[in-house]
Design an enzyme around this catalytic site. Structure first.
Site, mmCIF file in Angstrom:
data_model
loop_
_atom_site.group_PDB
_atom_site.id
_atom_site.type_symbol
_atom_site.label_atom_id
_atom_site.label_comp_id
_atom_site.label_asym_id
_atom_site.label_seq_id
_atom_site.Cartn_x
_atom_site.Cartn_y
_atom_site.Cartn_z
ATOM 1 N N HIS A 114 0.960 -0.971 -0.186
ATOM 2 C CA HIS A 114 0.112 0.186 -0.424
ATOM 3 C C HIS A 114 1.016 1.051 -0.546
ATOM 4 C CE1 HIS A 114 -3.854 -1.825 1.458
ATOM 5 N NE2 HIS A 114 -3.888 -2.403 0.646
ATOM 6 N N GLU A 159 0.977 3.905 1.295
ATOM 7 C CA GLU A 159 1.620 3.992 3.122
ATOM 8 C C GLU A 159 2.963 3.454 3.768
ATOM 9 O OE1 GLU A 159 -1.480 3.078 2.403
ATOM 10 O OE2 GLU A 159 -3.058 4.267 4.187
ATOM 11 N N CYS A 196 -5.994 1.579 6.154
ATOM 12 C CA CYS A 196 -6.737 0.972 6.665
ATOM 13 C C CYS A 196 -5.861 0.679 7.816
ATOM 14 C CB CYS A 196 -6.617 -0.643 5.658
ATOM 15 S SG CYS A 196 -4.779 -1.747 5.671
ATOM 16 N N CYS A 237 -2.190 -0.258 7.629
ATOM 17 C CA CYS A 237 -0.907 1.138 7.481
ATOM 18 C C CYS A 237 -1.435 1.835 8.955
ATOM 19 C CB CYS A 237 -2.036 1.638 6.093
ATOM 20 S SG CYS A 237 -1.600 1.177 4.720
#
Lengths: 143, 143
Positions: free
Chosen positions: A47, A49, A77, A80
């Site tokens: 992801h 992040e 999420c 993260c």
């Protein structure tokens, strides 16, 4: 947040869910920027992040990014949110809410749990309209 | 789980929190094994589970590890629970409970949230005594 939105736009071009992230240090200098790359890398943890945190930690040669702030176009999420906490990021600025997959204002709300040992200051809705529009366009095109 | 415990023991030798993880495919073949490397890599996301998932996904050339199972010596945190879900792992076997930092049976209990879109079958307490003893020894030595 403009740079994070640029990273989200670049992600669209790679066929990735359009989310972008930027980390700046205490002086406001950009130390990392990334978009989603889960498909490109065959890595479900890639992801925006997580990639930005790994990039910033490598650049600064430190496991902790105390004093740094993260800008991301979508509510992080659970994965993260955990990474943000472990990285000791000072502030989290995010764009669009994510009722389906978010882990900050939705789901397990990681930062509100007693199992969370570092909480960033959280600022939601920053650049929300542009971030949400990118996501809507992406998912509409997939249908 | 014996291999995961070996990885946890190797982590101690590196000064890392002793947690180890293994991923096996549907035939029981080991496709990835890792211990915590957050210090070694200067990467706050380098938990054993995340490293094993990234390693397995790279080895299999796929973002999803459907049909694979994860063994880890400690209850996964919120970050790792998210990664396990995104990787579509079939089963999760873990050793010691982690009331302070766990994200499966504690905290935000990610797999029980409506924001979690894939839940592995979860088996807790596998090899618990050995895993807990390693952690106790590590933290006792730090004091």
């Amino acid at each position: 947040m403009e740079i994070a939105l640029d990273e989200a736009r670049l992600a669209v071009g790679r066929g990735e869910v359009p989310v972008g992230a930027v980390i700046v240090d205490g002086s406001g200098a950009v130390v990392a920027r990334a978009g989603n790359e889960t498909r490109l890398r065959n890595d479900p943890t890639a992801h925006a992040e997580v990639l930005a945190i790994r990039q910033a930690a490598a650049a600064l040669g430190a496991e902790r990014l105390s004093g740094c702030d993260l800008y991301v176009t979508l509510e992080p999420c659970a994965m993260c949110a955990g990474a943000i906490s472990f990285a000791r990021l000072r502030r989290l600025y995010y764009g669009a809410d994510d009722p389906k997959g978010g882990g900050v204002a939705h789901g397990g709300r990681f930062f509100a749990q007693p199992t969370c040992h570092h909480r960033p200051d959280v600022y939601a809705g920053i650049g929300e309209a542009a971030a949400a529009e990118l996501l809507r366009g992406f998912f509409a095109a997939k249908r």
